[in-house]
Write a protein that holds these residues in place. Sequence first.
Motif, PDB file in Angstrom:
ATOM      1  N   ARG A 105      -6.782  -0.829   1.511  1.00  0.00           N
ATOM      2  CA  ARG A 105      -5.988  -0.284   0.396  1.00  0.00           C
ATOM      3  C   ARG A 105      -5.302  -1.427  -0.335  1.00  0.00           C
ATOM      4  NH1 ARG A 105      -0.925   3.934   0.831  1.00  0.00           N
ATOM      5  NH2 ARG A 105      -0.510   3.974  -1.409  1.00  0.00           N
ATOM      6  N   ALA A 108      -0.970  -3.886  -0.213  1.00  0.00           N
ATOM      7  CA  ALA A 108      -0.190  -3.694   1.022  1.00  0.00           C
ATOM      8  C   ALA A 108       1.100  -4.507   0.898  1.00  0.00           C
ATOM      9  CB  ALA A 108      -1.002  -4.152   2.231  1.00  0.00           C
ATOM     10  N   ILE A 117       3.628  -4.029  11.570  1.00  0.00           N
ATOM     11  CA  ILE A 117       2.986  -3.190  10.551  1.00  0.00           C
ATOM     12  C   ILE A 117       3.072  -1.708  10.950  1.00  0.00           C
ATOM     13  CG2 ILE A 117       1.436  -4.964   9.609  1.00  0.00           C
ATOM     14  CD1 ILE A 117      -0.839  -3.774  11.311  1.00  0.00           C
ATOM     15  N   ASP A 148      -4.101 -10.348   5.002  1.00  0.00           N
ATOM     16  CA  ASP A 148      -3.955  -8.916   4.722  1.00  0.00           C
ATOM     17  C   ASP A 148      -4.560  -8.187   5.924  1.00  0.00           C
ATOM     18  OD1 ASP A 148      -3.880  -6.365   3.614  1.00  0.00           O
ATOM     19  OD2 ASP A 148      -4.556  -7.030   1.638  1.00  0.00           O
ATOM     20  N   TRP A 150      -5.004  -4.503   8.356  1.00  0.00           N
ATOM     21  CA  TRP A 150      -4.886  -3.037   8.409  1.00  0.00           C
ATOM     22  C   TRP A 150      -5.616  -2.504   9.636  1.00  0.00           C
ATOM     23  CZ3 TRP A 150      -8.359  -5.654   5.518  1.00  0.00           C
ATOM     24  CH2 TRP A 150      -9.656  -5.170   5.355  1.00  0.00           C
ATOM     25  N   TYR A 168       1.595   3.241   3.666  1.00  0.00           N
ATOM     26  CA  TYR A 168       1.250   1.860   4.045  1.00  0.00           C
ATOM     27  C   TYR A 168       1.529   1.532   5.512  1.00  0.00           C
ATOM     28  CZ  TYR A 168      -0.029   0.406  -0.686  1.00  0.00           C
ATOM     29  OH  TYR A 168      -0.654   0.273  -1.905  1.00  0.00           O
ATOM     30  N   ARG A 171      -0.423  -1.329   7.726  1.00  0.00           N
ATOM     31  CA  ARG A 171      -0.987  -2.241   6.723  1.00  0.00           C
ATOM     32  C   ARG A 171       0.093  -3.259   6.380  1.00  0.00           C
ATOM     33  NH1 ARG A 171      -5.469   0.211   4.332  1.00  0.00           N
ATOM     34  NH2 ARG A 171      -5.551   2.486   4.485  1.00  0.00           N
ATOM     35  N   GLY A 172      -0.301  -4.474   6.075  1.00  0.00           N
ATOM     36  CA  GLY A 172       0.691  -5.454   5.658  1.00  0.00           C
ATOM     37  C   GLY A 172       0.059  -6.772   5.283  1.00  0.00           C
ATOM     38  N   ARG A 173       0.792  -7.514   4.449  1.00  0.00           N
ATOM     39  CA  ARG A 173       0.357  -8.873   4.096  1.00  0.00           C
ATOM     40  C   ARG A 173       1.388  -9.875   4.616  1.00  0.00           C
ATOM     41  NH1 ARG A 173      -1.248  -8.690  -2.172  1.00  0.00           N
ATOM     42  NH2 ARG A 173       0.312  -7.017  -2.250  1.00  0.00           N
TER      43      ARG A 173
END
Length: 286
Positions: A105, A108, A117, A148, A150, A168, A171-173
């Motif tokens: 997605r 993020a 996350i 990135d 997920w 989100y 998910r995370g950056r």
Amino acid sequence: MDTTDKGFTEKVLKAYSNIEDPRLKFIVALLIKHLHGCVNEMKPTDEEWEFAWDYMRRMAAITGLERNEFLLFGDVIGVSQLIETLNHEEPGQPVGYALVGPFLRANAPFRARGASIASDDTAGVRVRITGRVYDFQNKAPIKGAILDTWQAATNGFYENQDEKQPDYNLRGRFKTDENGTFEVIGLMPTAYPAPTDGPVGELLRGAKRSPYRPAHIHFIVSAPGYETLVTQIFVKGDKRIEDDVVFTASENMIGDFQKEGDHFRLTYDCPLKPGVSKMPKAPIPA
Ligand code: BEZ
Ligand code: FE
């Protein structure tokens, strides 16, 4: 008219020979040549051709911004992983390139080093993942690279498939520091099935294939001046690795997750090859 002789295919090829873009012209010609070859060998009945175009209509009917049955079809038939490998894999690479899959997605949230996350109420065992992003050629650390990541929840759903998860979730950056290192807390990954409620599920059932993906976590690592690494980390010893429904899991994507008290630890370094930095298109919009 004898459509099986070379003359028919030549006639169709000629009709598409004025395409200006040379790459597109090449692709269309190759598709015509091979599809005609395939049909000549297969000799589909009228009913089989009707089934085929209706199957495509059903794939289109289930496809939207949140779900793409065509991409999933490419994944389970091995085409997505084949393209990824053709475009990026080189002998001796320590980390393998994986298909993006339908669940990336866009946008993020950026999270602080060492952040989780997973929301606090997300079920599952935690894993602390640390690693280093470095130049594959000279081994120098890459500062400011973006990771990135997920993953699916333990119920098998990604956040966008599951109303109960926060926006989100999982998910995370993350950005690497001056030593090229990163630290992420996620869930110990668990296996989950690819969606089987559409035409792709019908194909998998017909083929008696398991719809499962082995447990994994997705990583995309990017930095200016480097080819983007799209990879996944699988769990050493997972029996499902052998029959990953999308043919991605391989020896150069296995993480050695170590139990440490009530959680797991993983160190996973990411080599980047000098090249053009570009992000894959996210199948799921922000
Ligand atoms: C995934 O790992 O997110 C995935 C990839 C291809 C098909 C289904 C799921
Ligand atoms: Fe996945």
